[in-house]
Design an enzyme around this catalytic site. Structure first.
Site, short mmCIF file in Angstrom:
data_model
loop_
_atom_site.label_atom_id
_atom_site.label_comp_id
_atom_site.label_asym_id
_atom_site.label_seq_id
_atom_site.Cartn_x
_atom_site.Cartn_y
_atom_site.Cartn_z
N GLN A 1 0.84 -1.20 0.00
CA GLN A 1 0.00 0.00 0.00
C GLN A 1 0.87 1.25 0.00
OE1 GLN A 1 -3.62 0.89 -0.77
NE2 GLN A 1 -3.11 -1.18 -0.19
N HIS B 1 2.44 2.96 -3.19
CA HIS B 1 1.58 3.64 -4.17
C HIS B 1 1.86 5.13 -4.26
CE1 HIS B 1 -1.37 1.18 -6.14
NE2 HIS B 1 -1.65 0.52 -5.05
N HIS C 1 -9.33 -0.67 2.12
CA HIS C 1 -9.05 -2.11 2.14
C HIS C 1 -8.87 -2.57 3.59
CE1 HIS C 1 -6.96 -0.52 -1.58
NE2 HIS C 1 -7.77 -1.40 -2.12
N ASP D 1 -6.40 -6.23 -6.14
CA ASP D 1 -5.98 -5.17 -7.08
C ASP D 1 -6.01 -5.67 -8.52
OD1 ASP D 1 -5.48 -3.30 -5.16
OD2 ASP D 1 -3.34 -3.69 -5.02
N HIS E 1 -51.75 21.21 -8.08
CA HIS E 1 -51.54 19.78 -7.85
C HIS E 1 -52.88 19.10 -7.57
CE1 HIS E 1 -47.29 20.68 -7.67
NE2 HIS E 1 -46.97 19.45 -7.33
#
Lengths: 431, 431
Positions: free
Chosen positions: B259, B262, B328, B361, B420
């Site tokens: 992770q 990234h 995650h 992933d 209405h």
């Protein structure tokens, strides 16, 4: 007089394209004011809510308290007209029955490799519902916004409503109670949105905020988005009526005006293949409009944004309707079902000559919170799904990991993500 | 070294609350620049796209053309590594199989009063998919963003990708072709978003734009929202690993680093009930981090945003995990299934010791586009539903109208909407 367009005319495409992009709303830039209000609520909490409510709503929360109590709700039932409470209860039951069908199913399965996959839906933990004050306080909107949250299973549904001039419409409190709203606070505007997003001493924060509001409320929702979820920002309402000459012009005129009376930015459009019928509807609109208490609003809407589109055949209406992508579409002609099958963009469709859109506003059972301003091309009306979120689930054993690993490692390496590849590869030495 | 928090310490709640609100992203204010770019594309169309692409991507569209041709795609297959194309195809098939299960069912029924109600799902008519250029051009993301649109039945899926320095990653073109993207254009940045939203001579407008991008792309998506739909604006990625002491510290360290590599704003969190295991993981992280080509990024992420939370028992991890609401969540301990049943907020959950997040992933089959920055509290990962919209259907005959009319009229009158009420009442004289 509304605009008239004819598909037979040479400049139709140009005029129709221009018609489609007409802005019906001027949004004042209140971002800076709203930013200050949010900062003040984050800093001073309840004290800021009291000050803003004094200033904007001329109401003293020091006297009434911020929270609406059970006694307040009982009093609202006493004050409310009994027949209207009965009508609200009838509507509530129909809306409940319809929305129960929208609950999504979880999924969990094992694929041919032995990999377990799944999707699980859970309710959002806490939702805030904004309800406008004054004349825009519609009890029907409370039912429509709150019911999908309750059906979703939201354990904490918090309503905020400004005590405009010191009071809250008792029918709004009754509607909230009928649906089962859990907490109600006397506060509105950007300050209410800030309190819901960040919390104060009295109001605990929520995870999502829904409901209509003025420019300040809309700006505040945009600013707190990310910290919490928000729903679509609704624009002025609109109806597209597609009708043949066999309709009663008075009925169709009444439907166009029901939309026009909402707001001077509302839009009513008639598509028909019958020029004489179009004239008759237009005459009926002019006749009926004078009888309306909200004649001024309806007239402005019809004059500025109303339109009659004359087509050669109703088949020609199909691509036009898809481009208009109206919030409400009435199909008042024989063959409406077949037309519906081919129609792509519409928030809600009302079939046949006896289904005025107004039935959907109140007692049809479906939701009346629908995509406006052509957003039916890419979005849907409010539903139970808007109050839930999906968690995806993956479970892999040693054997499945070996089957999946080569592709995962190859892709990770191709993307230059070595730690990704390593996180898979390191487990391959095992069992 | 990551931050360490212990639930046993007196100031835990204070430190944890502060940890939760830490910003991991600085968004530069590019709104004004983006506004100019959008205006230029609306005014000058393709010519503006050529100019901006020359300026920002140093690529001459006059030579290559804006549209990627079939020949370009065939060349990409030639240039791509065959094993990687095979891995992409394997991933494509798994993603396809999983997403097919997400197709929503239409509903149409007649209730006890004889009122017909329904919900019908249709695909969005045209969708734009933004794919970043350069090192952020991930072919796996093309699969993940495009496949749900294809499964939804979107008839026109348009990909845009900047030709950074003149070239496009061949694997990105291969991935697009494998999924079945209909049109591809060599253009990126805010100019690509503007082209998708408003159209140019070459690129027809779409109804929704999805896909990740830099600050300019994110700002452009926000600015065109309303004209078209957009997906969530994704923030830096994050993983929460909940693990007991029976895990191999090296495996868990590898997951945390997958992770962290990234983005320097990515976040890796370990919750464990075993202090010695926590130390072992931390040591393994330090050891492994040096081996990574992206060591600098991973180190910054782990140092600035990484965290190890020591709990007394794993049961204590549950409310913390719900508050973290991670994109995650790995559950690496016996009893993960039971824990999952009680967990509310998570984008995706990975069960057991052999399900590293990286499997999700690439090749698990579920989508890797998931809610970041605590938004799993109120939103879901990308799915087929994001590429469809629901039209609600109502059909009432004369008899049903009589049954529904009193409540509808009562509510319309209570809300001060006379037109209405009239639109319903006028039909009661009939039949």
């Amino acid at each position: 007089m509304a605009t008239t367009l004819r598909t037979s005319e040479a400049d139709f495409e140009e005029r129709f394209a221009r018609f489609l992009t007409t802005k019906r709303e001027v949004s004042p830039d209140v971002d800076a004011i709203v930013r200050d209000i949010i900062a003040a609520v984050r800093e001073r909490g309840d004290a800021a809510l009291l000050d803003y409510t004094q200033k904007f709503d001329r109401a003293d929360l020091g006297k009434t308290g911020l929270a609406v109590t059970r006694a307040d709700i009982e009093r609202a039932y006493q004050e409310a007209d009994a027949a209207t409470v009965e009508a609200l209860t009838f509507a509530r039951d129909r809306i409940l029955a319809h929305h129960k069908r929208q609950r999504p199913a979880d999924d969990r399965y094992t694929d041919s490799l032995g990999v377990e996959l799944g999707s699980r839906w859970t309710a959002i933990e806490a939702v805030g519902l904004y309800v406008p004050g004054g004349t825009a306080a519609y009890p029907s909107s409370v039912l429509m916004n709150a019911m999908p949250a309750i059906v979703a299973g939201v354990p904490r549904l918090v309503m905020v409503v400004p005590p405009s001039g010191g009071t809250i419409n008792p029918l709004v409190l009754v509607a909230a109670d009928l649906v089962g709203v859990h907490e109600i606070y006397r506060v509105g505007g950007a300050q209410a949105v800030a309190a819901l997003a960040y919390g104060t001493e009295t109001i605990r924060p929520v995870a999502k905020i829904v409901g209509p509001g003025n420019a300040y409320v809309a700006a505040a929702k945009r600013q707190v988005f990310g910290t919490v979820g928000i729903d679509m920002i609704a624009g002025p309402s609109e109806v597209l009526v597609i009708a043949d000459g066999a309709n009663d012009p008075d009925w169709i005129a009444a439907d166009l005006l029901a939309q026009a009376e909402h707001d001077s930015g509302a839009q009513s459009i008639l598509i028909t293949d019958d020029a004489a019928f179009a004239d008759a509807v237009e005459a009926a609109v002019e006749r009926q409009i004078r009888l309306l208490p909200r004649a001024e609003t309806a007239s402005a809407s019809w004059r500025d944004f109303g339109a009659i589109i004359l087509v050669g055949t109703l088949d020609e209406a199909l691509p036009l309707a898809d481009r208009i992508a109206a919030e409400h579409v009435e199909l008042a002609f024989d063959g409406a079902e077949k037309f519906l099958q081919r129609l792509t963009n519409a928030g809600a469709v009302f079939l046949g000559r006896h289904t005025p859109e107004v039935i959907g506003d109140y007692v049809g059972g479906s939701n009346h919170v629908l995509p406006t301003a052509r957003s039916a091309r890419f979005s849907s009306g409010l539903s139970v799904l808007d109050f839930m979120k999906r968690t995806s689930i993956l479970k892999v054993g040693p054997e499945q990991l070996r089957a999946l690993a080569p592709a995962a490692i190859a892709l990770a390496k191709a993307e230059g993500l070595d730690a990704h590849a390593r996180s898979v590869a390191i487990r391959l030495n095992d069992g």
